[in-house]
Design a protein around this motif. Structure first.
Motif, PDB file in Angstrom:
ATOM      1  N   MET A   1       1.763  22.807  -1.942  1.00  0.00           N
ATOM      2  CA  MET A   1       0.956  21.619  -2.219  1.00  0.00           C
ATOM      3  C   MET A   1      -0.052  21.416  -1.090  1.00  0.00           C
ATOM      4  SD  MET A   1       2.309  17.761  -3.114  1.00  0.00           S
ATOM      5  CE  MET A   1       2.969  17.424  -1.488  1.00  0.00           C
ATOM      6  N   ALA A   2      -1.200  20.913  -1.407  1.00  0.00           N
ATOM      7  CA  ALA A   2      -2.241  20.664  -0.419  1.00  0.00           C
ATOM      8  C   ALA A   2      -1.832  19.532   0.505  1.00  0.00           C
ATOM      9  CB  ALA A   2      -3.554  20.331  -1.133  1.00  0.00           C
ATOM     10  N   ASP A   3      -2.626  19.314   1.547  1.00  0.00           N
ATOM     11  CA  ASP A   3      -2.357  18.236   2.492  1.00  0.00           C
ATOM     12  C   ASP A   3      -2.217  16.910   1.731  1.00  0.00           C
ATOM     13  OD1 ASP A   3      -2.566  17.181   5.415  1.00  0.00           O
ATOM     14  OD2 ASP A   3      -3.898  15.921   4.232  1.00  0.00           O
ATOM     15  N   PRO A   4      -1.087  16.202   1.896  1.00  0.00           N
ATOM     16  CA  PRO A   4      -0.856  14.983   1.103  1.00  0.00           C
ATOM     17  C   PRO A   4      -1.892  13.896   1.348  1.00  0.00           C
ATOM     18  CG  PRO A   4       0.784  15.203   2.847  1.00  0.00           C
ATOM     19  CD  PRO A   4       0.049  16.492   2.786  1.00  0.00           C
ATOM     20  N   TYR A   5      -2.422  13.829   2.561  1.00  0.00           N
ATOM     21  CA  TYR A   5      -3.460  12.832   2.843  1.00  0.00           C
ATOM     22  C   TYR A   5      -4.715  13.130   2.017  1.00  0.00           C
ATOM     23  CZ  TYR A   5      -0.600  11.451   6.870  1.00  0.00           C
ATOM     24  OH  TYR A   5       0.422  11.011   7.672  1.00  0.00           O
ATOM     25  N   SER A   6      -5.093  14.416   1.976  1.00  0.00           N
ATOM     26  CA  SER A   6      -6.264  14.796   1.191  1.00  0.00           C
ATOM     27  C   SER A   6      -6.009  14.600  -0.301  1.00  0.00           C
ATOM     28  CB  SER A   6      -6.617  16.266   1.463  1.00  0.00           C
ATOM     29  OG  SER A   6      -6.915  16.468   2.834  1.00  0.00           O
ATOM     30  N   THR A   7      -4.777  14.888  -0.725  1.00  0.00           N
ATOM     31  CA  THR A   7      -4.433  14.739  -2.143  1.00  0.00           C
ATOM     32  C   THR A   7      -4.629  13.295  -2.601  1.00  0.00           C
ATOM     33  OG1 THR A   7      -2.841  16.555  -2.028  1.00  0.00           O
ATOM     34  CG2 THR A   7      -2.599  14.991  -3.847  1.00  0.00           C
ATOM     35  N   LEU A   8      -4.232  12.337  -1.763  1.00  0.00           N
ATOM     36  CA  LEU A   8      -4.383  10.921  -2.114  1.00  0.00           C
ATOM     37  C   LEU A   8      -5.730  10.342  -1.695  1.00  0.00           C
ATOM     38  CD1 LEU A   8      -0.835   9.525  -1.208  1.00  0.00           C
ATOM     39  CD2 LEU A   8      -1.747  10.029  -3.462  1.00  0.00           C
ATOM     40  N   GLY A   9      -6.483  11.104  -0.899  1.00  0.00           N
ATOM     41  CA  GLY A   9      -7.790  10.628  -0.470  1.00  0.00           C
ATOM     42  C   GLY A   9      -7.723   9.513   0.556  1.00  0.00           C
ATOM     43  N   VAL A  10      -6.728   9.578   1.473  1.00  0.00           N
ATOM     44  CA  VAL A  10      -6.585   8.555   2.503  1.00  0.00           C
ATOM     45  C   VAL A  10      -6.655   9.207   3.873  1.00  0.00           C
ATOM     46  CG1 VAL A  10      -5.208   7.040   1.040  1.00  0.00           C
ATOM     47  CG2 VAL A  10      -4.055   8.723   2.478  1.00  0.00           C
ATOM     48  N   ALA A  11      -6.940   8.392   4.887  1.00  0.00           N
ATOM     49  CA  ALA A  11      -6.989   8.881   6.261  1.00  0.00           C
ATOM     50  C   ALA A  11      -5.580   9.164   6.760  1.00  0.00           C
ATOM     51  CB  ALA A  11      -7.666   7.846   7.169  1.00  0.00           C
ATOM     52  N   ARG A  12      -5.468   9.997   7.777  1.00  0.00           N
ATOM     53  CA  ARG A  12      -4.162  10.387   8.310  1.00  0.00           C
ATOM     54  C   ARG A  12      -3.377   9.193   8.851  1.00  0.00           C
ATOM     55  NH1 ARG A  12      -2.584  15.490   8.843  1.00  0.00           N
ATOM     56  NH2 ARG A  12      -0.732  15.964  10.096  1.00  0.00           N
ATOM     57  N   GLY A  13      -4.072   8.203   9.351  1.00  0.00           N
ATOM     58  CA  GLY A  13      -3.386   7.020   9.884  1.00  0.00           C
ATOM     59  C   GLY A  13      -3.316   5.873   8.892  1.00  0.00           C
ATOM     60  N   ALA A  14      -3.466   6.152   7.611  1.00  0.00           N
ATOM     61  CA  ALA A  14      -3.492   5.099   6.587  1.00  0.00           C
ATOM     62  C   ALA A  14      -2.185   4.315   6.558  1.00  0.00           C
ATOM     63  CB  ALA A  14      -3.749   5.715   5.208  1.00  0.00           C
ATOM     64  N   SER A  15      -2.291   3.027   6.268  1.00  0.00           N
ATOM     65  CA  SER A  15      -1.103   2.181   6.164  1.00  0.00           C
ATOM     66  C   SER A  15      -0.382   2.463   4.854  1.00  0.00           C
ATOM     67  CB  SER A  15      -1.492   0.708   6.221  1.00  0.00           C
ATOM     68  OG  SER A  15      -2.243   0.348   5.078  1.00  0.00           O
ATOM     69  N   GLU A  16       0.862   1.989   4.770  1.00  0.00           N
ATOM     70  CA  GLU A  16       1.639   2.185   3.543  1.00  0.00           C
ATOM     71  C   GLU A  16       0.969   1.478   2.364  1.00  0.00           C
ATOM     72  OE1 GLU A  16       6.225   1.553   1.902  1.00  0.00           O
ATOM     73  OE2 GLU A  16       5.790   1.598   4.054  1.00  0.00           O
ATOM     74  N   ALA A  17       0.362   0.319   2.632  1.00  0.00           N
ATOM     75  CA  ALA A  17      -0.323  -0.422   1.569  1.00  0.00           C
ATOM     76  C   ALA A  17      -1.517   0.372   1.042  1.00  0.00           C
ATOM     77  CB  ALA A  17      -0.772  -1.780   2.088  1.00  0.00           C
ATOM     78  N   ASP A  18      -2.282   1.014   1.955  1.00  0.00           N
ATOM     79  CA  ASP A  18      -3.428   1.828   1.534  1.00  0.00           C
ATOM     80  C   ASP A  18      -2.970   3.031   0.715  1.00  0.00           C
ATOM     81  OD1 ASP A  18      -5.224   0.154   2.782  1.00  0.00           O
ATOM     82  OD2 ASP A  18      -5.252   1.303   4.647  1.00  0.00           O
ATOM     83  N   ILE A  19      -1.848   3.637   1.132  1.00  0.00           N
ATOM     84  CA  ILE A  19      -1.313   4.793   0.418  1.00  0.00           C
ATOM     85  C   ILE A  19      -0.869   4.383  -0.988  1.00  0.00           C
ATOM     86  CG2 ILE A  19       0.628   6.421   0.367  1.00  0.00           C
ATOM     87  CD1 ILE A  19       0.410   6.506   3.447  1.00  0.00           C
TER      88      ILE A  19
END
Length: 313
Positions: A1-19
């Motif tokens: 699977m690709a990088d999960p941050y890229s998969t969801l389109g969020v920054a690496r330091g994204a909060s749980e709410a943003d995810i």
């Protein structure tokens, strides 16, 4: 699977709410029910769910960020970059030698077979300490997780009625809902995913609560607009009221008006910490149209005063 941050389109330091926000947006767009003729959307939906599962697990997310596991949750190679840096020159290794982690291997009489025997479990010899640090074999990978979407009737979610779900292998199980379940809640079924050498993956079930035609959820409470007749509102008395489990009797106070709210304790959703919410019943006085007797009564009745007086009109 690709990088999960890229998969969801969020920054690496994204909060749980943003995810969670990013996941819900993508899950809605890619849901198989909305993309029946697009198999790639179903595959993307599974990837998005897997990424969300990893990043909302605090321990797994921390391990991924440290490089200890990959995007599928499998341990990364124990060798890492340790043996990847073959460098020539300077160190007397000769053309056949290479340097790694500050020591020379190969060249000038070193038996390469002895080293790799020690690394990968052949002869013991003096290389035991070296092998214990670098010779651990990567465990076989587990099977992939499988994403499911389960539509649950509103009243079943409120009353925690078990739901039957059919898995990819054709087997059915009765899924027990947890207190506090809400739209978007994810439940993990261990070992119910795809088979793998290291064991089966998990099934990740996302709950979708189906809206009800007259119940509305408000936190752990349930709201209901209840039509009552003019006679019931004026005279008061018991009336039958539907709840998420079965009808109950509710006593209406005499002289009730539209908008009056009555409470049925413990008739709402089950709370995570125990107990249940309430059912809030809003009375809606139903005035029939074309009732000649009622029309005649109103024309001869001079009571009621001005209910808008407090508003200055």
């Amino acid at each position: 699977m690709a990088d999960p941050y890229s998969t969801l389109g969020v920054a690496r330091g994204a909060s749980e709410a943003d995810i969670k926000k990013a996941y819900r947006k993508l899950a809605k767009e890619l849901h198989p029910d909305r993309n029946k003729d697009n198999p790639k959307a179903a595959e993307r939906f599974s990837q998005v769910t897997g990424a969300y599962d990893l990043l909302t697990d605090k321990e797994k997310r921390a391990r991924f960020d440290r490089g200890e596991i990959d995007a599928d949750g499998n341990p990364t190679s124990p060798f890492g970059a340790g043996f990847g840096g073959a460098r020539g020159g300077g160190g007397g290794g000769g053309a056949g030698g290479f340097r790694s982690q500050g020591f020379d291997v190969g060249g000038d009489g070193v038996d390469m077979s002895d080293i790799f025997e020690g690394l990968f479990g052949g002869r013991g010899g003096g290389g035991g300490g070296f092998a214990s640090g670098f010779g651990r074999r990567q465990p076989p990978p587990r099977g992939a997780n499988v994403a499911y979407r389960l539509r649950v009737p509103f009243v079943d979610a409120a009353a925690l009625v078990p739901q039957r779900i059919t898995l990819g292998d054709g087997k059915t199980i009765d899924l027990k809902l947890s207190p506090g379940v809400e739209d978007g809640t994810q439940m993990r079924l261990s070992g119910k995913g795809e088979a793998g050498q290291g064991g089966a993956g998990d099934a990740i079930v996302t709950i979708e609560i189906v809206p009800h035609r007259f119940f509305v959820r408000e936190g752990d409470d349930v709201r209901l607009d209840l039509p009552v007749t003019l006679v019931e509102a004026v005279k008061g008395g018991p009336v039958k009221v539907p709840t998420v489990e079965k009808p109950v009797m509710l006593t209406i106070p005499a002289g009730s008006t539209s908008g009056k709210v009555l409470r049925l304790k413990g008739k709402g959703f089950h709370r995570k910490g125990g107990g249940r919410g309430d059912q809030l019943v809003t009375l809606m006085v139903d005035v029939p149209a074309g009732d000649a007797a009622l029309q005649q009564f109103v024309e001869s009745w001079h009571g009621g005063g001005n209910p808008r007086e407090a508003m200055g009109v």
